[in-house]
Design an enzyme around this catalytic site. Structure first.
Site, PDB file in Angstrom:
ATOM      1  CG  HIS A 425      -1.880   1.311   1.373  1.00 16.92           C
ATOM      2  ND1 HIS A 425      -1.287   2.247   2.095  1.00 16.92           N
ATOM      3  CD2 HIS A 425      -2.760   1.587   0.859  1.00 16.92           C
ATOM      4  CE1 HIS A 425      -2.181   3.247   1.864  1.00 16.92           C
ATOM      5  NE2 HIS A 425      -3.182   3.015   0.993  1.00 16.92           N
ATOM      6  CB  CYS A 764      33.272   1.844 -23.672  1.00 15.01           C
ATOM      7  SG  CYS A 764      34.453   0.473 -23.691  1.00 15.01           S
TER       8      CYS A 764
END
Length: 813
Positions: A425, A764
Site C-alpha cells: 500500500h 566506451c
C-alpha cells in the site's frame, strides 16, 4: 424495482457495467466471460449490485442523515474526519437489511455453494465502488474486503459491512480530494469462491515496471498464504520480472528472481468468529520461492492476455489453490484485475534526474520506490491513533501503512516503512502522489526519532537510504522532445541492472558497455571456482575452520541450488538479461569479466584460487584468463549465462566483447573457447567485439580486425599503457590525460584502420563523458559510436549534434 436487478452473476456482466456493479465486479465479469476461454482460471461468483446498495439506503431513509453528517467536513482535520466517518458507518451497520435483498443474497450464495458441492462454501466478500479503478483514479483499497466468509447469514452481514465501508475515513477523504460527489459513487459487492491460497501462495502482478513505468515487463510479487498481506505490506514478498516481447515469441525470459523474507502468512482461522489468523512461516518457506519458473511464465502469459484485452497496463491479483478437494490442486487463478493508475496516464515528455550534492550517515536501507529525494523532519508514528500529530512536509516513518493512513500520506514529503514490498500500500500510494518512499527497512521506526532532520534518498537504484540530516540535492530536468538525433551513435555504459529500466528511457542508441563485474560482485559475490569446486570445499571443511565458515556462507547464499555453479549462471543471466531487455531491440555489448586478481580475491572463496600479483593491473586479467586451464571452468559459466540470455530469453541483441586481449592469437583462442561453451560467433547473429585498450591492439589493428566484428576503445587503459603510468597512483596522476597527443594519435590510427576494414568502432572509456573537447575530437575522427555514463548522455548528444552540423557545413563550403 422492475428491470433493476439486485444480483448479477459474473457471466452476466462485463466492463461496460461499471455503473451497475463497480469496477472490481465489472472486471471480474469481463474476464470470466471473455478470458476463461483463453485458458485463464477465474473463480466464479456474483455481484450484489449498486442498485441493491441504493435500495438499502432508501429503505432505511439514510440519505439525509449522511448528507447532514458530511456538511462542512474538512478532510485535513483528522479528528473531525474520524468522528463523522464513524457516525455514518454506525448508521449503516445499525440499519436493517431489507428482507427482499437478504433473500436474494441468500439464494445466490446457496446456488454458488451448490455449484462447488459444499454447503458452507468459503467465499471472499469484496467491495466494488462504481467510481473505482478508473484509468486516472485508483479507489483500490478504499473499501473493505472480507475473506473466508461462510454461511448464508454471514454473507448477508458482511455485504452490509461492505456497504458501510463506502464511508471509511480514507474513502471519504479520497473522494473529496479527487472531486467526486459522495452521492454519485455507489457500492456493489463481489461474492466470489475463495481460492485456498492459505495452503499455497498468492500475490500481485503489474504489466509494467512500477518504478520506471517501463512497459515491456511483467512484474510479479508473491508470498505464502492469502494475498492480503502482500497488498497490505505486512510481508516482503518474492519478486519476479518477465520480458514481454520475447515471451510472446515462445522464449522463457525470466529476467529476475528475488527472494523476499516472507516471515509470516495469513491463513484460515478455526471458527466463524475467527475466519483468519496469522502464523509464522517455516525456514524452508522463507528460503524458497513461492512459484516455479513454469508458474512464473504462466502468470506472465495470463497478464499479457489480460493487458491485451483491456488495451492498457493492468494491476492484477493472483492466487494458487492448495486444496484439491475444492477447486483444483496446485492450480493458479486470477482473482482481480484493474487498470494501473500511476504510469499509464503519464505522457512522459521530461526525464528528471535527482542527484545528492553531499552525503550523510545512513540510518537504514530498504527498497526504493521512485527515484527522487525527499527530506524534512521525521515523524515516527507506530499506529493509526497517532496520525493526528502529523504535520505537512514531514517524513512519515511507520511500521506499514494501509488506506486509513491516506489522509496524512498526501501531506508527507516522503514515506519510510519497516515492512512491505514494492507492491504494498505505501509503495502504491507514494507513486500516485509522486513522493519518494522506502519500504521494508525493518528498523526505520527504531533508528529514526521524531523531530530529527532526515533525507530520503531513492536515487541509488533499487536500494533506498534514510540519511541523517538535510542533504542538498539538485534536479536535472531533460526535455525529451528537444534531444536531437545524431549520425554518431550515442550509447550508454551500464553496470547496474536495477537502474536499466529507467536509464533506457533516456535518448540512446543502445549499450556500448555492460560490465559483468557489478553483477558478479553484487548479485553473486562468490568466486566462480568456489562454486564449481564446492563439494571439494565441503570435504576440507571439517579440518579447516575458515573453509567451514566459507562453506556455510555459500550454502546460505545459494539455498535451493543443488549444483552451486547453476547459481552463478542463473544470477549472471538474470542481470545481463535485465540490461538486454531494457534496451531491446537495440544493441547491448556485454564485456566479459575483467576483474584483476586482487579484485577476484575479494569475492567469497577468492583467496583460495587467486595468485598474489605485484601489479595486477597488467597481470592475469581479461582474455589471458579465459583459455587458461586454471580459470577456463569459471569462464565456461560466463559463456553459459550469455548463451542462456540469447537462446532461452531470446535476447539476441546482446553481443559479446573481449577485454584486455593482448595478441591476435589470444583472440582466436578465446573465440574457440566461447564456441566450446555455446557462444559461436556468427550463429544467431552473435557478434564478438574486442576492447582496444593496449597499444598492441592499435599496432596490430588489421590483424585483430580479421578476427573480431568490431572494436571498442577503452581510453582509460589505453592512456595508462601508452603513457606508461599507473592510473591508480596519485604520484603520477598529473600526467594522466586521455587528451595527450600520443593517445589521440593512437585513437585516430585505429579508427582509420577499422574504417578501412569495414569494422565497427566505438569508445566506451570515460574521456568523452568528462571532456567535451575530446568528444568533438572523436566526431572529427569519424568514430561510429560513443558509450557514455548515463548522467552525461544528453549533454554529449547535444554537443555531438552541434559538431556534426559544423563539419557538414565545412564540407559544403
Amino acid at each position: 424495482m422492475a428491470g433493476k436487478p439486485l444480483i448479477l452473476w459474473f457471466d452476466e456482466i462485463g466492463y461496460k457495467d461499471v455503473p451497475l456493479v463497480g469496477g472490481k465486479n465489472a472486471s471480474l465479469g469481463e474476464m470470466y466471460s471473455k478470458l476463461t476461454s483463453k485458458g485463464i482460471n477465474i473463480p466464479y461468483g456474483f455481484a450484489v449490485t449498486a442498485e441493491a446498495y441504493r435500495y438499502f439506503i432508501q429503505e432505511n431513509h439514510l440519505d439525509d442523515q449522511i448528507k447532514s453528517t458530511l456538511k462542512g467536513l474538512d478532510t485535513h482535520d483528522v479528528h473531525d474526519l474520524q468522528r463523522r466517518g464513524k457516525k455514518i458507518r454506525s448508521l449503516i451497520l445499525q440499519a436493517k437489511m431489507p428482507p427482499k435483498l437478504a433473500e436474494e443474497i441468500v439464494k445466490a450464495y446457496e446456488s454458488l455453494a451448490q455449484r462447488y458441492g459444499k454447503r458452507d462454501l468459503d467465499v471472499a466478500v469484496r467491495s466494488s465502488a462504481t467510481a473505482e479503478d478508473l484509468p486516472d483514479a485508483s479507489f483500490a483499497g478504499q473499501q473493505e474486503t472480507y475473506l473466508n466468509v461462510r454461511g448464508s447469514q454471514n454473507v448477508v452481514n458482511y455485504v452490509q459491512r461492505c456497504f458501510a465501508s463506502l464511508f471509511t475515513d480514507r474513502a471519504i477523504s479520497y473522494r473529496q480530494d479527487k472531486g467526486f460527489d459522495h452521492f454519485s459513487v455507489y457500492l456493489s459487492v463481489a461474492v466470489q469462491k475463495m481460492v485456498r491460497s492459505d495452503r499455497a501462495c498468492s500475490g500481485v502482478i503489474f504489466t509494467l515496471d512500477t518504478e520506471s513505468g517501463f512497459r515491456d515487463v511483467v512484474y510479479i510479487t508473491g508470498s505464502w498464504g492469502l494475498g492480503e498481506y502482500v497488498v497490505q505490506g505486512k510481508v516482503n514478498p518474492d519478486e519476479f520480472y518477465v520480458f514481454k516481447p520475447t515471451l510472446r515469441e515462445g522464449y522463457k525470459p525470466i529476467l529476475s528472481k528475488k527472494l523476499g523474507n516472507k516471515d509470516i502468512k495469513l491463513v484460515y482461522g478455526n471458527s466463524l468468529r475467527r475466519p483468519l489468523k496469522e502464523v509464522k512461516t517455516t525456514k524452508e518457506e522463507k528460503l524458497s520461492y513461492v512459484l516455479s519458473e513454469e508458474e512464473i511464465l504462466k502468470l506472465a502469459q495470463w497478464a499479457i492476455i489480460i493487458e491485451d484485452h483491456y488495451g492498457r497496463p493492468m494491476d492484477i491479483e493472483w492466487a494458487k489453490d492448495g486444496d484439491g478437494k475444492e477447486v483444483g490442486t496446485g492450480e493458479l487463478f486470477i482473482v482481480q484485475a484493474r487498470p494501473e493508475t500511476v504510469h499509464a496516464v503519464k505522457e512522459q515528455k521530461f526525464y528528471e534526474i535527482y542527484k545528492l550534492k553531499g552525503d550523510g550517515r545512513v540510518l537504514c536501507t530498504g527498497k526504493a520506490v521512485g527515484s527522487k529525494v525527499g527530506q524534512g523532519k521525521a515523524r515516527v508514528i507506530l499506529d493509526i491513533s497517532g496520525i493526528s500529530e502529523f504535520q505537512a512536509g514531514e517524513v512519515l516513518i511507520t511500521t506499514m501503512t494501509d488506506p486509513d493512513w491516506e489522509p496524512i500520506m498526501k501531506k508527507a514529503s516522503a514515506i519510510v516503512t519497516d515492512k512491505g514490498g514494492r507492491t504494498c500500500h505505501a509503495a502504491i500510494v507514494s507513486r500516485e502522489l509522486g513522493i519518494p518512499c522506502i519500504v521494508g527497512t525493518e528498523v526505520a521506526t527504531k533508528v529514526a526519532k521524531t523531530g530529527q532532520e532526515v533525507t530520503v534518498d531513492c536515487t541509488q537504484g533499487e536500494e533506498g537510504r534514510l540519511l541523517e540530516g538535510i542533504i542538498p540535492f539538485e534536479v536535472d530536468r531533460i526535455d525529451l522532445e528537444k534531444v536531437p538525433t545524431t549520425k554518431t551513435k550515442i550509447m550508454m555504459n551500464v553496470g547496474i541492472p536495477e537502474q536499466a529500466f529507467a536509464q533506457a528511457q533516456l535518448p540512446n542508441d543502445g549499450v556500448g558497455l555492460a560490465r559483468l563485474e557489478f553483477i558478479i560482485g553484487s548479485h553473486i559475490g562468490i568466486h566462480p571456482l568456489a562454486l564449481i569446486y564446492f563439494e571439494d570445499l565441503k570435504k576440507k571443511a571439517s579440518k579447516d575452520k575458515k573453509i567451514a565458515k566459507l562453506v556455510k556462507l555459500i550454502e546460505e547464499k545459494t539455498y535451493g541450488y543443488e549444483n552451486k555453479a547453476d547459481f552463478f549462471v542463473d544470477k549472471l543471466a538474470q542481470g545481463v538479461g535485465t540490461i538486454g531487455a531494457s534496451f531491446y531491440p537495440k544493441e547491448v555489448i556485454v564485456r566479459l569479466s575483467d576483474f584483476k586478481s586482487n579484485e577476484y580475491a575479494n569475492l567469497l572463496g577468492g583467496y583460495l584460487f587467486e595468485p598474489e600479483e605485484h601489479n595486477p593491473m597488467i597481470g592475469w586479467r581479461g582474455a589471458s584468463r579465459y583459455y587458461d586451464p586454471k580459470f577456463e571452468p569459471a569462464f565456461a559459466l560466463e559463456c553459459k549465462a550469455l548463451a542462456k540470455v540469447r537462446n532461452e530469453m531470446g535476447l539476441t541483441n546482446v553481443k559479446v566483447m573481449i577485454p584486455f586481449c593482448r595478441t591476435p592469437e589470444e583472440g582466436k583462442k578465446v573465440i574457440e573457447i566461447m564456441e566450446k561453451y555455446g557462444l559461436k560467433r556468427g550463429e544467431n547473429g552473435l557478434e564478438v567485439y574486442v576492447m582496444c585498450e593496449i597499444p598492441s591492439n592499435v599496432i596490430l589493428a588489421e590483424e585483430f580486425a580479421e578476427i573480431f566484428d568490431g572494436f571498442s576503445i577503452g581510453s582509460n587503459d589505453l592512456t595508462q599503457l601508452t603513457l606508461g603510468l599507473d592510473r591508480d597512483s596519485e604520484l603520477v596522476a598529473h600526467l594522466y590525460d586521455e587528451r595527450n597527443e600520443a593517445v589521440k594519435r593512437m585513437i585516430r590510427q585505429v579508427i582509420d584502420i577499422a574504417k578501412k576494414k569495414g569494422k565497427k568502432i566505438g569508445i566506451c572509456g570515460q574521456a568523452p563523458s568528462d571532456f567535451p573537447d575530446f568528444a568533438e575530437f572523436l566526431v572529427e575522427c569519424g568514430i561510429d559510436s560513443m558509450s557514455l555514463t548515463p548522467d552525461t548522455i544528453v549533454k554529449t548528444r547535444l554537443l555531438v549534434a552541434e559538431k556534426e552540423k559544423t563539419l557538414q557545413g565545412e564540407k559544403k563550403s
